[in-house]
Design an enzyme around this catalytic site. Structure first.
Site, short mmCIF file in Angstrom:
data_model
loop_
_atom_site.label_atom_id
_atom_site.label_comp_id
_atom_site.label_asym_id
_atom_site.label_seq_id
_atom_site.Cartn_x
_atom_site.Cartn_y
_atom_site.Cartn_z
N LYS A 175 0.81 -1.21 0.00
CA LYS A 175 0.00 0.00 0.00
C LYS A 175 0.85 1.27 0.00
CE LYS A 175 -4.41 -1.87 1.33
NZ LYS A 175 -5.54 -1.88 2.29
N ARG B 257 -3.84 -10.08 4.52
CA ARG B 257 -4.21 -10.11 3.10
C ARG B 257 -3.01 -9.58 2.31
NH1 ARG B 257 -6.44 -6.53 -0.68
NH2 ARG B 257 -7.96 -7.46 -2.13
#
Length: 273
Positions: free
Chosen positions: A217, A252
């Protein structure tokens, strides 16, 4: 069984399969059905406990797609995986009609960044009897990164998730079917993300298993001189290890093999005498 049991003494690893042309990290790489199935089965061989199949990008500013397009992308992939594996499958969607067809095809978990707020979603989840992952998001994917504001991000995210979980339970979903996700990068600035990651152990005390999605991210690039999404493995692995040490139930990730290996080393060091 909605959520597969952890059999490794570590958080479960959820491998990401984006069947989209525009996801932030691997958009377009697995838009072809056969390529997506091959990638998914590769993640299973690498140690994924769950595969998260998504047909609509939820990156900041992403353009929504209709249900027909999303179904066309994800259903053949789920069907193809099921021909070869009984791995846990989650459907990453905000749309009840997509979740319903995905569960009918073989998914057992509904991973909803909108926390089942779409009309009819809670009732459908209760009827399906599938696992549900409720994520915190301030705003929506089109607007969420436009100056998100919190007075106390950990308290507000925790309170929001707890209240949403209780509302979903009141709507008929069993408590044991629910996981929570604080939504790293979804309506959060850098410091918000860091504060949430630092507070995983506290959030895990809300009474529900916690899923952490920090892989590749943007906050990692912000810390490391604007590192590209393809150059964020080190930060992603540290976030996964940190989540494991803070009692997260699942991470995840894009990089399954590397994450599983990191967990093996973590366990070996912890067991050393």
């Amino acid at each position: 069984m909605s959520f597969p049991p952890s059999q490794h003494g570590r958080p479960m690893v959820m491998g990401i399969v984006n069947v989209t042309p525009d996801s932030f990290s691997d958009g377009g790489r697995f838009a072809d059905v056969d390529a997506a199935i091959d990638h998914a089965l590769k993640l299973v061989r690498e140690g994924a406990d769950i595969l998260d199949i998504g047909g609509e990008s939820t990156r900041p500013g992403a353009t929504p797609v209709d249900a027909a397009t999303e179904l066309e992308r994800v259903i053949p992939v789920i069907r193809g995986i099921r021909r070869h594996s009984d791995v846990g499958i989650s459907i990453d969607t905000m749309k009840p009609e997509v979740a319903a067809k995905a569960v009918e095809t073989g998914a057992t978990i509904w991973n909803d960044v909108n926390a089942l707020k779409t009309p009819g979603a809670v009732e459908l989840a209760a009827k399906l009897g599938c696992g549900v992952i409720l994520m915190h998001m301030q705003g929506d994917p089109q607007t969420m990164q436009q100056d998100p504001v919190y007075e106390d991000v950990v308290r507000e995210v925790g309170t929001g998730l707890s209240r949403r979980a209780e509302a979903v339970i009141s709507g008929g979903v069993s408590r044991e079917k629910i996981w929570l996700d604080p939504g790293i990068g979804f309506g959060k600035l850098l410091q918000h993300n860091l504060q949430l990651l630092r507070s995983i152990s506290g959030l895990s005390k809300l009474g529900f298993p916690l899923l952490i999605g920090a892989s590749r991210k943007r906050f990692i690039g912000m810390i490391d001189e604007d590192a590209a999404t393809s150059d964020r493995l080190g930060g992603s692995l540290y976030a996964a290890i940190h989540a494991a040490q803070q009692n997260a139930a699942c991470v995840r990730v894009h990089d399954v093999r590397e994450t599983v290996q990191a967990f093996k080393v973590m366990a070996a060091i912890a067991a050393a005498r």
